[in-house]
Write a protein that holds these residues in place. Structure first.
Motif, PDB file in Angstrom:
ATOM      1  N   GLN A  67      -5.702  64.428  -5.319  1.00 19.80           N
ATOM      2  CA  GLN A  67      -6.628  64.657  -4.167  1.00 19.80           C
ATOM      3  C   GLN A  67      -7.834  65.780  -4.724  1.00 19.80           C
ATOM      4  N   ASN A 212       6.639  65.140  -1.895  1.00 22.32           N
ATOM      5  CA  ASN A 212       5.901  65.566  -0.951  1.00 22.32           C
ATOM      6  C   ASN A 212       6.074  64.487   0.098  1.00 22.32           C
ATOM      7  N   MET A 213       6.425  64.593   1.356  1.00 20.51           N
ATOM      8  CA  MET A 213       6.676  63.693   2.652  1.00 20.51           C
ATOM      9  C   MET A 213       7.242  62.246   1.912  1.00 20.51           C
ATOM     10  N   TYR A 341       1.708  68.890  11.466  1.00 20.28           N
ATOM     11  CA  TYR A 341       0.371  68.395  11.926  1.00 20.28           C
ATOM     12  C   TYR A 341       0.297  68.029  13.501  1.00 20.28           C
ATOM     13  N   GLU A 477      -9.441  62.535   0.635  1.00 19.21           N
ATOM     14  CA  GLU A 477      -8.160  62.302   1.683  1.00 19.21           C
ATOM     15  C   GLU A 477      -7.626  60.689   1.626  1.00 19.21           C
ATOM     16  N   TRP A 478      -7.134  60.574   0.650  1.00 20.90           N
ATOM     17  CA  TRP A 478      -6.395  59.156   0.252  1.00 20.90           C
ATOM     18  C   TRP A 478      -7.241  58.018   0.706  1.00 20.90           C
ATOM     19  N   TYR A 486     -10.440  68.806   5.445  1.00 21.88           N
ATOM     20  CA  TYR A 486      -9.448  69.561   5.745  1.00 21.88           C
ATOM     21  C   TYR A 486      -9.662  71.076   5.265  1.00 21.88           C
TER      22      TYR A 486
HETATM   23  C1  FCB Z   1      -0.430  65.285   4.560  1.00 22.58           C
HETATM   24  C2  FCB Z   1      -0.554  65.049   2.989  1.00 22.58           C
HETATM   25  C3  FCB Z   1      -1.699  65.709   2.327  1.00 22.58           C
HETATM   26  C4  FCB Z   1      -2.879  65.468   3.141  1.00 22.58           C
HETATM   27  C5  FCB Z   1      -2.540  65.996   4.736  1.00 22.58           C
HETATM   28  C6  FCB Z   1      -3.914  65.780   5.436  1.00 22.58           C
HETATM   29  O1  FCB Z   1       0.221  64.390   5.080  1.00 22.58           O
HETATM   30  O2  FCB Z   1       0.657  65.513   2.480  1.00 22.58           O
HETATM   31  O3  FCB Z   1      -1.798  65.069   1.096  1.00 22.58           O
HETATM   32  O4  FCB Z   1      -3.187  64.188   3.094  1.00 22.58           O
HETATM   33  O5  FCB Z   1      -1.657  64.982   5.131  1.00 22.58           O
END
Ligand code: FCB
Length: 518
Positions: A67, A212-213, A341, A477-478, A486
């Motif tokens: 990113q 991550n996630m 979030y 943002e992907w 953000y």
């Molecule tokens: C999370 C991701 C991060 C970013 C935020 C907004 O889910 O880990 O990379 O995209 O959201």
């Protein structure tokens, strides 16, 4: 005065942030009025003013290699699945790519100095696997290692704890060509990659998060095809998830073997799940959501088995589960890291016939809750819109972090917790009538309320040692490209100019004072 309405109505005005600043420093607006209470989820000002954080609390920010770095084919880097995806027409809003992103590959000295200026103590970053092993296996590309070595030195010089995420979604395309995460062999390749990092950087990095996630990239990448590699097959998702579980444990062992200073934890995405009704079926569905989305990989690591995420027994065969895997999954984490979030309302879908999971927009929203999500977990998960929405479309619900932190503390015997991400997407930009400042009052408000809830959880006994705001700076943002911002720092993508937003200045004061009324 109604604090939220006050902020909303003044947003169009030039002096918004000045007024809000005056509000917070002078305490002029200090009482919770009835109309303020009418904004669901709002936290009273008195709680925000009373909030305190422990001495030594690690205030931080988070980013991810893909990113922010750019330099997508420099110094021997290989192609990642996200390079391929973003180079495919029609995949990214605004037709942008991350080829340059924030150019942090070159501008990191400046970015680390900015973090220091904001009194930061921790920087969560990720390493790009294809910079280290361009095709995913074999000898390391020393130019990649050298880059991260210099980068880590820059963090240390700026008094920042380097917090390394080993994998934030940018799989080498070469490994996707070999079957991607559903291919169990990736667990071993990944552990080798992690060991390379620990060997070369483990003298200075002591805090490692393998993934991550993990739910998000396996489900969205293989289950519903919203992320690369764009497959939509629940069986592939389940296999990918099991490989990631094995990889997480194998990496914990390989990292610790390569670096005696290493501590290993996580960077899971979590949403507190509330049942839609008080019925037993909905409560059980909310439990399945929690098991699948929040603690699937945590439970596997800590206990060597999967939690009750499925209606009935886990579909072991479909997952590619082999006898003895219980032992291989076990990886007692030194600390538990997760993001917050927004929240979910969950209902039972065990009698629903249609399963789709829907499309996804952004990284946090399941856009289509009209079907059951999948035939194994059999629930429906909806992001409510009772509280206000950010410009990225997520519901603002500050209390969620309290529920999550206290819940995980109870379930996992009071672990050390790191909040690895939290933040909000708002598009505020430099305003020339304010000398180019970025008056992003809504982001300040978001963090004030959420952090008050976090302080409350700490006061109630949770062992939270850090908070990482997503993100240090606006970034790619992907699949939403540059349509969401953000950052605590504004990035002008035309010339890479950084401007600290009002929220960044505020967060810097919070970090110095360990309280929110700054
Ligand atoms: C999370 C991701 C991060 C970013 C935020 C907004 O889910 O880990 O990379 O995209 O959201």
């Amino acid at each position: 005065m109604n604090r939220r309405n006050f902020i909303r109505t003044s947003l169009a005005a030039a002096g918004t942030s000045l007024l809000v600043g005056a509000e917070s420093t002078s305490g002029l607006v200090s009482t919770t009025s009835p109309s303020q209470q009418n904004v669901p989820g709002t936290i009273p000002d008195s709680e925000i003013r009373a909030a305190r954080f422990p001495e030594g609390f690690l205030w931080g920010t988070a980013t991810a290699a893909f990113q922010v770095e750019g330099a997508w084919e420099e110094d021997g880097k290989g192609e990642s699945i996200w390079d391929k995806f973003t180079h495919t027409t029609g995949k990214v809003k605004g037709a942008t790519t991350a080829d340059v992103a924030c150019d942090q590959y070159h501008l990191y000295p400046q970015d680390m100095a900015l973090a220091k200026r904001l009194n930061q103590k921790s920087y969560r970053f990720s390493i790009s696997w294809p910079r280290i092993q361009p095709a995913g296996t074999g000898a390391p590309n020393m130019k990649g290692i050298d880059h991260y070595s210099r980068f880590v030195d820059a963090m240390l010089e700026n008094n920042l704890r380097p917090f390394c995420t080993i994998y934030h979604w940018d799989l080498p395309q070469g490994l996707e060509d070999r079957g991607g995460w559903p291919n169990r062999d990736l667990a071993g390749y990944y552990a080798d990659y992690a060991a390379i990092l620990a060997k070369h950087l483990g003298d200075r990095i002591t805090v490692w998060a393998p993934f991550n996630m993990p739910w998000s990239f396996t489900y969205m990448g293989y289950g519903v095809g919203a992320f690369p590699p764009g497959r939509s097959n629940f069986g592939d998702f389940l296999k990918a998830a099991h490989t990631v579980t094995l990889a997480q444990a194998a990496a914990l062992h390989s990292i610790k073997a390569a670096s005696s200073k290493a501590t290993v934890g996580s960077a899971y995405g979590m949403c507190p799940a509330y049942p839609a009704t008080d019925s037993e079926a909905d409560r059980a569905a909310a439990d399945r959501y929690h098991a699948m989305n929040n603690v699937f990989f945590l439970e596997a690591a800590m206990k060597g088995h999967y939690p009750k995420a499925f209606v009935g027994e886990p579909p072991y065969e479909l997952m590619g589960f082999k006898p003895g895997d219980e032992k291989l999954m076990l990886a007692p984490l030194d600390w538990v890291g997760f993001h917050y979030y927004t929240r979910r309302i969950v209902s039972d879908a065990s009698h629903v016939q249609a399963f789709g999971g829907g499309g996804f927009s952004g990284t946090e929203i399941e856009a289509d809750p009209s079907t059951g999500r999948d035939p194994y977990t059999r629930f429906r998960a909806v992001m409510p819109t009772e509280g206000p929405l950010t410009e990225s479309g997520l519901e603002v619900w500050p209390h969620g972090i309290y529920d999550l932190v206290t819940g995980i503390s109870q379930e996992y015997n009071h672990p050390i917790i790191e909040i690895t991400e939290s933040g909000c997407g708002y598009l505020d930009a430099p305003y020339d009538k304010e000398n180019g400042r970025v008056p992003d009052a809504r982001r300040i408000e978001f963090f004030r309320e959420e952090l008050a809830e976090l302080a409350h959880a700490i006061a109630d006994g949770a062992r939270v040692r850090s908070f990482h705001a997503w993100s240090l700076l606006d970034n790619f943002e992907w699949s939403n490209g540059h349509t969401e911002r953000y950052g605590l720092i504004y990035v002008d993508y035309r010339d890479q100019k950084r401007t600290i937003k009002d929220s960044g200045l505020w967060y810097g004061r919070v970090a110095a004072a360990n309280r929110l009324d700054v």
